[in-house]
Write an enzyme that holds these catalytic residues in place. Structure first.
Site, short mmCIF file in Angstrom:
data_model
loop_
_atom_site.label_atom_id
_atom_site.label_comp_id
_atom_site.label_asym_id
_atom_site.label_seq_id
_atom_site.Cartn_x
_atom_site.Cartn_y
_atom_site.Cartn_z
CB CYS A 147 12.39 38.62 -43.18
SG CYS A 147 12.86 38.93 -41.14
CB CYS A 205 17.41 38.16 -40.27
SG CYS A 205 15.97 38.49 -39.21
CB SER A 206 16.15 34.29 -42.93
OG SER A 206 16.63 34.32 -41.99
CB CYS A 207 11.27 35.97 -39.10
SG CYS A 207 12.27 36.93 -38.02
FE FE Z 1 13.93 37.99 -39.53
#
Ligand code: FE
Length: 189
Positions: A97, A100-102
């Site tokens: 991602c 961000c950090s999906c």
């Molecule tokens: Fe994300």
């Protein structure tokens, strides 16, 4: 207490919410246990093992993973839309991602620390083969590398290739050999 600033902020926030009576420590512990032990990455590993042993299931998983996961009643959310991409002799897939950090929590549990690292997020797009090599994964030059950028709307999971020397045993045994990192695509089995 951790020295990681994000962890410190999380702990401060948790203390505050508990102090104000908005949250209980039990509730927080329950969430951590749920994602660590009950949710993933065993959910993902079970999907992989079933896909290897059941061609019909595999076809459904690749065409509509969201429906499969909803049907199986995996808890954990974050899979409004789940897409499973298959590693083959021609293609190696890896998930990131960049924003961000999906991450597909419902099938893989809690994301590893490096997944949220800005270095991984930017480099895996620019130089995927170099990043994969750092995970010990050498992708042959004739094999394409495809990078899938997750978002709030779509989460990806990799269906790794089953090693040639693995026997098609029962799915529990197979699932036990499927690592989280192979389903993010940074390693192979
Ligand atoms: Fe994300």
């Amino acid at each position: 207490m951790s020295e990681n600033p994000a962890a410190l902020r999380a702990e401060a926030l948790e203390s505050l919410l508990i102090e104000r009576g908005l949250l209980t420590t039990e509730a927080v512990d329950e969430i951590i246990v749920r994602y660590n032990e009950r949710v993933g990455p065993m959910n993902g590993a079970n999907l992989v093992a079933r896909a290897w042993t059941d061609p019909e299931f595999k076809a459904r998983l690749l065409s509509d993973a969201t429906a499969v996961v909803n049907e199986l009643g995996f808890e954990g959310g974050q899979v409004d839309k789940l897409v499973v991409v298959e590693n083959t002799a021609e293609v190696h897939n890896v998930v990131v991602c960049t924003l961000c950090s999906c991450y597909p929590w419902a099938v893989l549990g809690l994301p590893p620390k490096w997944y949220k690292d800005p270095a991984y997020r930017s480099r895996v797009v620019r130089e995927p083969r170099a990043v994969l090599a750092e995970f010990g994964t050498e992708v042959p030059a004739e094999k394409a590398v495809r990078v899938w950028d997750s978002s709030a709307e779509v989460r990806y999971m990799v269906l790794p290739e089953m090693p040639r020397d693995w026997a098609l045993e029962d799915t529990d045994t197979l699932a036990g050999g499927v690592s989280r990192d192979s389903m993010i695509g940074v390693t192979v089995l």
